[in-house]
Design a protein around this motif. Sequence first.
Motif, PDB file in Angstrom:
ATOM      1  N   MET A  19     -58.685  49.252 -57.481  1.00 52.91           N
ATOM      2  CA  MET A  19     -58.568  47.800 -57.357  1.00 52.91           C
ATOM      3  C   MET A  19     -57.941  47.444 -56.015  1.00 52.91           C
ATOM      4  N   ALA A  20     -58.510  46.445 -55.377  1.00 49.02           N
ATOM      5  CA  ALA A  20     -58.062  46.086 -54.034  1.00 49.02           C
ATOM      6  C   ALA A  20     -56.676  45.458 -54.041  1.00 49.02           C
ATOM      7  N   LYS A  21     -55.969  45.705 -52.957  1.00 50.77           N
ATOM      8  CA  LYS A  21     -54.737  44.982 -52.691  1.00 50.77           C
ATOM      9  C   LYS A  21     -55.132  43.755 -51.868  1.00 50.77           C
ATOM     10  N   ILE A  22     -54.800  42.574 -52.360  1.00 50.08           N
ATOM     11  CA  ILE A  22     -55.191  41.330 -51.685  1.00 50.08           C
ATOM     12  C   ILE A  22     -54.012  40.805 -50.874  1.00 50.08           C
ATOM     13  N   ILE A  23     -54.220  40.665 -49.572  1.00 50.32           N
ATOM     14  CA  ILE A  23     -53.163  40.244 -48.662  1.00 50.32           C
ATOM     15  C   ILE A  23     -53.611  38.997 -47.906  1.00 50.32           C
ATOM     16  N   ALA A  24     -52.867  37.921 -48.062  1.00 49.26           N
ATOM     17  CA  ALA A  24     -53.121  36.706 -47.279  1.00 49.26           C
ATOM     18  C   ALA A  24     -52.319  36.795 -45.986  1.00 49.26           C
ATOM     19  N   ILE A  25     -52.978  36.543 -44.882  1.00 51.36           N
ATOM     20  CA  ILE A  25     -52.308  36.554 -43.576  1.00 51.36           C
ATOM     21  C   ILE A  25     -52.066  35.099 -43.198  1.00 51.36           C
ATOM     22  N   ALA A  26     -50.801  34.709 -43.247  1.00 48.44           N
ATOM     23  CA  ALA A  26     -50.493  33.281 -43.174  1.00 48.44           C
ATOM     24  C   ALA A  26     -49.252  32.999 -42.344  1.00 48.44           C
ATOM     25  N   ASN A  27     -49.280  31.842 -41.722  1.00 51.73           N
ATOM     26  CA  ASN A  27     -48.117  31.281 -41.054  1.00 51.73           C
ATOM     27  C   ASN A  27     -48.434  29.808 -40.819  1.00 51.73           C
ATOM     28  N   GLN A  28     -47.505  28.943 -41.183  1.00 60.35           N
ATOM     29  CA  GLN A  28     -47.765  27.518 -41.020  1.00 60.35           C
ATOM     30  C   GLN A  28     -47.811  27.094 -39.554  1.00 60.35           C
ATOM     31  N   LYS A  29     -47.351  27.971 -38.675  1.00 61.70           N
ATOM     32  CA  LYS A  29     -47.413  27.694 -37.236  1.00 61.70           C
ATOM     33  C   LYS A  29     -48.691  28.297 -36.674  1.00 61.70           C
ATOM     34  N   GLY A  30     -49.377  27.542 -35.828  1.00 60.95           N
ATOM     35  CA  GLY A  30     -50.606  28.034 -35.222  1.00 60.95           C
ATOM     36  C   GLY A  30     -50.333  28.876 -33.984  1.00 60.95           C
ATOM     37  N   GLY A  31     -51.332  29.647 -33.578  1.00 63.83           N
ATOM     38  CA  GLY A  31     -51.245  30.410 -32.339  1.00 63.83           C
ATOM     39  C   GLY A  31     -50.302  31.594 -32.373  1.00 63.83           C
ATOM     40  N   VAL A  32     -50.109  32.181 -33.555  1.00 62.97           N
ATOM     41  CA  VAL A  32     -49.187  33.316 -33.662  1.00 62.97           C
ATOM     42  C   VAL A  32     -49.923  34.637 -33.858  1.00 62.97           C
ATOM     43  N   GLY A  33     -51.265  34.586 -33.915  1.00 63.27           N
ATOM     44  CA  GLY A  33     -52.026  35.827 -34.032  1.00 63.27           C
ATOM     45  C   GLY A  33     -52.520  36.135 -35.433  1.00 63.27           C
ATOM     46  N   LYS A  34     -52.692  35.115 -36.269  1.00 66.86           N
ATOM     47  CA  LYS A  34     -53.174  35.364 -37.638  1.00 66.86           C
ATOM     48  C   LYS A  34     -54.578  35.955 -37.634  1.00 66.86           C
ATOM     49  N   THR A  35     -55.500  35.269 -36.957  1.00 68.02           N
ATOM     50  CA  THR A  35     -56.887  35.726 -36.950  1.00 68.02           C
ATOM     51  C   THR A  35     -57.021  37.052 -36.216  1.00 68.02           C
ATOM     52  N   THR A  36     -56.337  37.201 -35.117  1.00 64.91           N
ATOM     53  CA  THR A  36     -56.360  38.468 -34.378  1.00 64.91           C
ATOM     54  C   THR A  36     -55.884  39.613 -35.264  1.00 64.91           C
ATOM     55  N   THR A  37     -54.835  39.360 -36.013  1.00 65.83           N
ATOM     56  CA  THR A  37     -54.313  40.386 -36.915  1.00 65.83           C
ATOM     57  C   THR A  37     -55.297  40.680 -38.036  1.00 65.83           C
ATOM     58  N   CYS A  38     -55.876  39.636 -38.603  1.00 67.76           N
ATOM     59  CA  CYS A  38     -56.817  39.796 -39.708  1.00 67.76           C
ATOM     60  C   CYS A  38     -58.004  40.677 -39.292  1.00 67.76           C
ATOM     61  N   VAL A  39     -58.616  40.345 -38.179  1.00 67.13           N
ATOM     62  CA  VAL A  39     -59.819  41.049 -37.728  1.00 67.13           C
ATOM     63  C   VAL A  39     -59.498  42.478 -37.313  1.00 67.13           C
ATOM     64  N   ASN A  40     -58.452  42.653 -36.528  1.00 65.55           N
ATOM     65  CA  ASN A  40     -58.156  43.981 -35.996  1.00 65.55           C
ATOM     66  C   ASN A  40     -57.546  44.925 -37.029  1.00 65.55           C
ATOM     67  N   LEU A  41     -56.770  44.383 -37.965  1.00 63.30           N
ATOM     68  CA  LEU A  41     -56.233  45.219 -39.032  1.00 63.30           C
ATOM     69  C   LEU A  41     -57.354  45.643 -39.980  1.00 63.30           C
ATOM     70  N   ALA A  42     -58.274  44.725 -40.283  1.00 57.22           N
ATOM     71  CA  ALA A  42     -59.421  45.058 -41.128  1.00 57.22           C
ATOM     72  C   ALA A  42     -60.268  46.150 -40.482  1.00 57.22           C
ATOM     73  N   ALA A  43     -60.524  46.023 -39.183  1.00 57.71           N
ATOM     74  CA  ALA A  43     -61.329  47.018 -38.474  1.00 57.71           C
ATOM     75  C   ALA A  43     -60.617  48.376 -38.423  1.00 57.71           C
ATOM     76  N   SER A  44     -59.307  48.358 -38.231  1.00 51.50           N
ATOM     77  CA  SER A  44     -58.540  49.608 -38.144  1.00 51.50           C
ATOM     78  C   SER A  44     -58.533  50.348 -39.477  1.00 51.50           C
ATOM     79  N   LEU A  45     -58.369  49.625 -40.573  1.00 52.80           N
ATOM     80  CA  LEU A  45     -58.386  50.259 -41.890  1.00 52.80           C
ATOM     81  C   LEU A  45     -59.789  50.745 -42.248  1.00 52.80           C
ATOM     82  N   ALA A  46     -60.804  49.986 -41.849  1.00 56.96           N
ATOM     83  CA  ALA A  46     -62.179  50.421 -42.086  1.00 56.96           C
ATOM     84  C   ALA A  46     -62.477  51.713 -41.322  1.00 56.96           C
TER      85      ALA A  46
END
Length: 300
Positions: free
Chosen positions: A1-28
């Motif tokens: 069963m997958a571990k579901i992790i939300a990558i969140a911060n109420q402040k913009g421009g802190v690297g949420k999307t960059t972290t999401c994409v690159n962490l997903a690619a690294s684990l893959a």
Amino acid sequence: MAKIIAIANQKGGVGKTTTCVNLAASLAAMQKRVLLVDCDPQGNATMASGINKFNLKCSICQVLIDGADIHDAILTETNGAFHLIPANEELTAAEVKLLDYLVREFRLRNALAEIRDNYDYIFIDCPPSLNLLTVNAMCAADSILVPLQCEYFALEGLTLLIDTVDQLARAVNPDLKIEGILRTMFDSRNRLSTDVSQDLKNSFGDLVYKTIIPRNVRLAEAPSFGKPAMYYDKSSIGAKAYLALAGEMLEKDLQEAKLANNTQALEGATDRTSNTGANTGTNTVASAGANTAVTTAVER
């Protein structure tokens, strides 16, 4: 069963999307089955994965609003070797439409339940605000990963986010916790970055990842080519940092799994000891009762 992790911060421009994409690619790349769910109407995670957000047949919007089959929204051919549920500007209107639904906070959670067993990790890229989309992500998640730029105002945003997580945990998702705090866009030449980094470690201890994501040009350039950094320039310090983060996350999960197994084994041993004691007590009482009965019969 997958571990579901939300990558969140109420402040913009802190690297949420960059972290999401690159962490997903690294684990893959480490042979893990990974799904990335883009819940940001900007669709940046979609574009950074090499998918044209302006030409989608089915997206997270149709899943949340129209009840579309979540399997139809999954794209298996991305530039990061992970699966993707894309998003685009249609998701902006979806937030308003969600208000008309009952149990609207659980729309994403219920949809992901159908595919959770197919993955090891599911990452949710959240919008930079606390809206109904973010609440849906947090209700669906097991934990929150918080990217944080080492600046003064970022600390204030972190306090607000932790308060929000606590409120949601009490109200709708009691298992929700902070997965970890990730220091991003770190510049070692900047005294403020160093000071804030140290304050984070002093205040949050082991919640702060050892891995630090540096400010790196290759990380900033990669999305414009629709690729994670490791597929754009695998020798860059940014790509190496996210690979290190993936390794640290796997090690942390392994240690938690071992601890959980040891705890279960200890509880099982305690239960067996209790049952043995109960059986022994029962046998003793039965034996005493039998002896009493024999004595009474002899006396008669």
